[in-house]
Structures are given as C-alpha cells and as structure tokens.
Design an enzyme around this catalytic site. Structure first.
Site, PDB file in Angstrom:
ATOM      1  N   ALA A 100       0.834  -1.257  -0.012  1.00  0.00           N
ATOM      2  CA  ALA A 100       0.066  -0.136  -0.003  1.00  0.00           C
ATOM      3  C   ALA A 100       1.029   1.285  -0.010  1.00  0.00           C
ATOM      4  O   ALA A 100       0.886   2.057   1.113  1.00  0.00           O
ATOM      5  CB  ALA A 100      -0.937  -0.159   1.222  1.00  0.00           C
ATOM      6  N   CYS A 101       1.524   1.317  -1.146  1.00  0.00           N
ATOM      7  CA  CYS A 101       2.249   2.668  -1.306  1.00  0.00           C
ATOM      8  C   CYS A 101       1.616   4.056  -1.117  1.00  0.00           C
ATOM      9  O   CYS A 101       2.089   4.799  -0.612  1.00  0.00           O
ATOM     10  CB  CYS A 101       3.054   2.699  -2.504  1.00  0.00           C
ATOM     11  SG  CYS A 101       1.766   2.308  -4.005  1.00  0.00           S
TER      12      CYS A 101
END
Length: 107
Positions: free
Chosen positions: A61-62
């Site tokens: 989950a950048c």
DNA sequence: TATTTGACCAAGA
DNA sequence: ATCTTGGCCAAAT
C-alpha cells in the site's frame, strides 16, 4: 564477512508497508526510523519504483505512506488519486492532509 | 567511479 | 503562512 546487500533497503520498506492495516497510514520518517536509518528520501524513492504496486500484482500500500507533516507529499499516479484511495479506506482528509494523530500506525 | 536525483525533513527568512 | 536552504541516505545514470 560484510555483505552490503544493496537493494535490500527497498525490500524492507515494502515489508513494513504491508504491515500497515487498512484505514491507517504511516510516514516516510517512521519507516526509515524503523529501518534504523535516516534515508527518508530513499524510502519515498523506493515507493516510486514500487515493484510491488497493485498494478504489478503486489500488495504494497504505497498510498498509505504520507509525509511526517500529514501531507500526501507525492504519488506515482498523482496525489489526487492517492487522496481518493485513502478516503476509500476510511481515512479522513482535511485540506489535503491526514490526521497523523488519528491515523498514523505505530509499529 | 562520480554526479545527480528524489513520493523527505527541519530550520531559517 | 509560504519559500529557500542545507542535510540526510540510497538508487539511478
């Protein structure tokens, strides 16, 4: 036996990001600190590459990574998109910023 | 190998 | 509050 293991740094970042639960966010600073370094920038740069992005079939989950200030600093697909994604996860954004006090996930 | 860059951060003007 | 500067570290060129 000193193995430099370059490249491992970025991998570490991704591992940490995976630990961030949905509806929570973390900061570049926190991640770097967790790695025992001050390479805040290197972390963000690793995200830009992000070989494990959702588009690459990864699950990092950048978009849950924000600046220490709570600002959405930057995003490969556009900050706008990043904000939308966070909202979609139940994170409230005010004036383009996130309440770190409420949503910052501590390891 | 050396230089540049970058999704940062903190402090100063 | 916004803009600039310097510093930090790793990867890219």
């Amino acid at each position: 036996m000193k193995f430099k293991e370059k490249g491992n740094f970025a991998e570490r970042c991704y591992e940490i990001l995976r630990k961030v639960p949905k509806g929570k966010v973390t900061t570049y600073k926190a991640v770097a600190k967790k790695l025992g370094t001050k390479a805040y920038r290197a972390v963000g740069r690793a995200m830009n590459k992000n070989p494990h992005s959702f588009f690459n079939g990864g699950n990092v989950a950048c978009h849950r990574v924000i600046g220490s200030d709570g600002s959405l600093v930057g995003f490969a697909h556009g900050l706008k998109k990043k904000g939308e994604m966070l909202k979609s996860e139940g994170i409230e954004i005010k004036n383009g910023k996130v309440d770190l006090e409420k949503y910052e996930f501590k390891f």
